[in-house]
Design a protein around this motif. Structure first.
Motif, mmCIF file in Angstrom:
data_model
loop_
_atom_site.group_PDB
_atom_site.id
_atom_site.type_symbol
_atom_site.label_atom_id
_atom_site.label_comp_id
_atom_site.label_asym_id
_atom_site.label_seq_id
_atom_site.Cartn_x
_atom_site.Cartn_y
_atom_site.Cartn_z
ATOM 1 N N ALA A 245 0.818 -1.221 0.000
ATOM 2 C CA ALA A 245 0.000 0.000 0.000
ATOM 3 C C ALA A 245 0.846 1.263 0.000
ATOM 4 N N HIS B 235 -3.434 3.873 -2.579
ATOM 5 C CA HIS B 235 -3.271 2.950 -3.696
ATOM 6 C C HIS B 235 -2.747 1.645 -3.108
ATOM 7 N N VAL B 236 -3.395 0.554 -3.437
ATOM 8 C CA VAL B 236 -3.034 -0.732 -2.840
ATOM 9 C C VAL B 236 -2.998 -1.796 -3.929
ATOM 10 N N MET B 237 -1.917 -2.561 -3.975
ATOM 11 C CA MET B 237 -1.854 -3.728 -4.850
ATOM 12 C C MET B 237 -2.224 -4.957 -4.020
ATOM 13 N N LEU C 223 -6.669 -1.940 -5.311
ATOM 14 C CA LEU C 223 -7.706 -1.201 -4.605
ATOM 15 C C LEU C 223 -7.250 0.251 -4.555
#
Lengths: 376, 376, 376, 376
Positions: free
Chosen positions: D217, D233-235, D246
């Motif tokens: 994140a 922003h999150v992978m 997300l």
């Protein structure tokens, strides 16, 4: 007084290729070019058959042969379009640049960083022009978005998110379009990230005016037995503090060619989607959303300059592509005349190409390092 | 083996006109034409200046002069595009048809029924071809809609509704585009109904395959001091029992160029909007709506034939227009070769033009009779 | 200080009916009502079974019985919702109005003009209130549209077009919802024009503030053996010079419940669709389109008053319906208190109901006279 | 036979709060609850004034007082809705659970992991029920999406991307809604990631059925002087090999409440947006896109079960919220009856709440570790 058409050659782009046909149409739309020579395939028989089908005056079996022969003619080509698989871009471009012939090259720049840097050195040293067809920058609403960001309509940028999503590789990769794209030797180290991720990245840079500081990427190859990525999730940190995400995929069913760019600043936001290219959503913070249109109310000069017909009459992909060709024509006309290049040229340059290659390389490096932040 | 380009002339379409530029681009997109001569304005000085700006090899001060001179040359034009105000269509077209030069004419056919019938007689008797640019029929999704109706995907048609709505005449009519359109002497008896209503009517006929039985119309001129209608509401009764409505307007703020066609049968429905031309909504009754796309999944042959590039890469107004030019080129090539015309030509003919004139005339008659049902 | 809930009864609306359930939810959403009695079906057994399933304290076998019994109780119902087929509206409403019980009645007002006029006389003479549930007027964006027209944001109105399109009668009419709607004895002289055309007409009047001068209608029954219209095309002439069209259909596949209202004046346009009710498109002529939202930026007082939650959290059909119930509650509270009714009540009245009946009647008359213009 | 209404209390939710009003409406829509008691504010005067305005029979100055008093009454509340700032959730919930009163609690579960785990232990040990209002799971099309994933309509999932984007914190955070959300003491360690990111995460899990393996994140606070994130922003790496992203933001102008979920498998894709909640796009790979609708053609059982009215009549946020309340009512009715809980309950549980807290915690940890991959 109208300029004489620019004599154009083409490398690659036989009659069964997609992007070659696109370049040919784009070169015709505004009437600035005459396609007079080609080395349309790496297989000479195919090259000649394609040339005949297209009615090309001169056909060659290889780009080297074409470069040499055309450079020797008084009425030889002034510019060449290179529309081959990626690994041919560098040697072909170099063959023409070294002979003073302008190059219009498809993206990504090359298949390797080494090639990219070598080509960049030569292009910078050459008196001939080099243009890279990041065609999505040619859309009028993208030009409007760029104008608006530059004019401060969004305030200070905080977020630049971009996604480029397709579905055609959901199943096994088959057919001419797919074949070379999944082969590292011809495509380079990037799969989807090279094929479409670079477009997305270039577009984000073009509109935002920002420079990428670092990225963290997670690349996957979902297709069975696929050597290159078909999906990439990337977090972005732009210089100056803005953040972003880039998602590209070729395995997302329901997405034909969904390229979407969103930019948010402390004063407003913009939202654009390639599949509805004549529209641009603009929201000044605290006010209702506005739907800006191509050549419509509130159009910026960049929007108008890139438009041919009134609003409500959709222009599309081919016209956007043609805008790059027409911009190149202005530069070539100046070059012909020996005058200074116009200062408002917008076509992507060798530096943009190199940037794109560094972006691919950084994504691959980051993903290989468990998504560590890396500098492109 | 590529055909030599068709030598094309143009009447009207000076550099300050909208539709002339459209025809020129449309003629270039697929590479079948070379524009070599023009009588680009009824004012000779303007005509020559425009010709020079466009780099035309031969410029004439009038269409008569051009028709005569070109017919006398071995390398004279084979076809001419007529893009003048409506009242010039008939005499110009006749001048060329009588000399065996093919005519590509903008719509509506003429400014009066008398002219229309005279031109129709001559066109039918001529060995030269006549094509009317009802360009909206050139959209790939319109071709798909036509294919689907013909294939029975909608079942028996019950409703064919069409609307063509613009807003540019909301205020006073100003500028070159507006000026002649509000002048009965140059435009004819129809205002909006002639300018855009005929497009809507033609499109409805083209896709549905139906013939109009009767109509009842209510025409208005909302613009102050305007002699011709700028809004028309029309009820339609098609032969065979289907019904419909046609609404055209040029005074509806928020509509740039909103042409929408809806067809409903006892098995399904179709919905298409020109401002998103690459999409077509299809609902088989009782099933979920499907979004069909240009060159996408489920594309019919007509859709594919009218497409140049893959789905998701928007084609637009100019490509649709070019589809008519390319269809005309196929016919002209056959004419050159002395062979039979292809049997799958889709371009609108003199009969469609006459139909359109009868439609305008019927609308005007009905409206003058308190919206009585009249036969076109 | 909160008001005690209004004691509510219901006529019709057994557990297998659609609109009864809607009224019950609408009456609960804002907490102003307690449903305490019902004559939920014309079949007493069904009525009692439904009442038990719903937990109603008091169940009756007929509306007459209910009216009499409830009027005699100290804690009898203060208001009644009438949600039966159309032909029952008048006798049921009269039974309650004559006993001083407020009536909330579904539309259209009655099944015949005679009933409508009789009911209107009684309603006007009664001290009890009468509200007609033209529920689409309850949408916040419709309230905003009305506010904007009244404020002159569109300038002088030129066009008011409305369409209400469904597809559920495309095949044979089956099921409880369809059965009585195609029976003239229970539905009245109008089919689709009565069922949904009246909604469209009412909405157009509500927002525009205009009064209809004349109409010309073309009604059809496409469904095999259907006695009442399932499609109507109507041209409208509003008093003061504005024009319009109304199209309603229940045989247009792909339309679940497509109610769309468009208004155009010399300064701007509005466009609203019921299936995306939280949005309203507004275009000031010559400026970009703006997307106004429920409780969003630029919301009018009417929009805010009709909203419960922030923008972006969709409210829907049931909340719009509840807005009518809550407006009625304000009136009933005033009536309880013996004070003057609020002057900002927006619920549709007996006059709107009578107007709707005249509209149906006029459509049927015009259609029977070959679409002659008639006065409603 | 109708069940007697469930006696409900409320903690928080004074008349100036947003979410309290939402809970009250949601509890009324389907008629299963009667709100009879409240501790509507932490300030007793405010609490009593709100209670009076709402007509609540019993008002308390604190939740402890309410819990104790209501537990002692024969007709005391059976359930309580907790709609306070996050830091009050745990102590309030515990006060009621320990007295056997069912808890309906707003999200996120608590303001700290410690509180979350303590509450989870107590909830699991309690005979009373605990429900968390991740209300977006209540939308009918979300239920349909879940059904379709479970039925294998997408094939093996490859991508689950979700975004939840708002703009209301673009400027300085002001007002009651903003104030506590930017205060770590009341909100917890997450800002936007806690407020809306948890909704997005929960929704992705609910529909996909997947469990998150790891995340990386990058959290930012763009608002000046803001202590908590307003953008994340999150992978995502899901167990089993699927990937995702997300994005949540409260500083993206032009987004009122844009929650969008996309899922892609090797056979098809789904796309849903909260602002058009009655629609769900489904593309079986290689076929045209289909637009599925609430209660429309192709509706799954889950869609129908969560729908009240026919397709085309939009249901919204409040109805989705009410679906959770009604699901809870079914559980409470079973609890009353001493029977087993229905096995098709869909409301989010204490485990979902704990999962959400771990997600927030993991995002904060990852972001603090330069976006390292962490396990939630």
């Amino acid at each position: 007084m109208a300029e004489a058409p620019i004599r154009l050659g083409m490398v690659g782009g036989g009659t069964d290729a997609f992007i070659g046909g696109v370049h040919r149409i784009a070169s015709r739309i505004d009437g600035h070019y005459a396609l007079v020579a080609g080395a349309l395939s790496s297989t000479p028989d195919k090259a000649h058959a394609s040339a005949e089908a297209l009615g090309l005056p001169r056909s060659y079996g290889s780009y080297d042969e074409m470069a040499e022969a055309e450079a020797a003619r008084d009425d030889g080509i002034e510019a060449v379009s290179i529309v081959t698989p990626n690994h041919v871009h560098a040697p072909a471009a170099i063959a023409f640049l070294e002979r003073g012939i302008h190059v219009i090259c498809d993206k990504p720049l090359t298949a390797s960083m080494e090639d990219a840097e070598r080509l960049a050195d030569i292009a910078r040293a050459s008196s001939a022009l080099f243009m890279l067809t990041h065609n999505y920058t040619g859309y009028p609403m993208i030009r409007q978005a760029r104008d608006m960001v530059a004019a401060g309509d969004l305030g200070a940028l905080r977020l630049v998110n971009v996604e480029y999503v397709q579905d055609w590789m959901t199943g096994p990769a088959e057919g001419k379009q797919a074949e070379w794209r999944v082969d590292p030797a011809r495509s380079g180290a990037g799969g989807a990230i090279g094929d479409i991720g670079t477009h997305a990245y270039n577009l984000a840079c073009f509109v935002s005016g920002l420079t990428l500081d670092r990225l963290a990427a997670d690349l996957d190859a979902f297709g069975s037995g696929r050597a290159l990525d078909d999906n990439a999730h990337v977090m972005l940190r732009w210089q100056g503090g803005a953040k972003g995400m880039l998602w590209c995929s070729q395995v997302a069913p329901g997405n034909e060619n969904t390229l979407r760019l969103r930019l948010y600043g402390d004063k407003g936001g913009l939202d654009w989607s390639q599949e509805e290219p004549n529209k641009l959503w603009f929201t000044p913070f605290g006010e209702p959303k506005r739907l800006l249109t191509r050549a419509g109310a509130g159009a910026t000069q960049g929007n108008l300059d890139a438009s041919r017909i009134p609003g409500g009459h959709p222009e599309g992909y081919l016209e956007a592509f043609a805008n790059l060709y027409s911009d190149a024509a202005r530069a070539i006309h100046a070059h012909r005349a020996g005058t200074a290049l116009p200062d408002d040229l917008l076509f992507p340059t060798i530096d943009d190409g190199l940037d794109g290659m560094r972006f691919i390389d950084a994504c691959v490096r980051s993903s290989a390092s468990d998504s560590a932040w890396v500098t492109p």
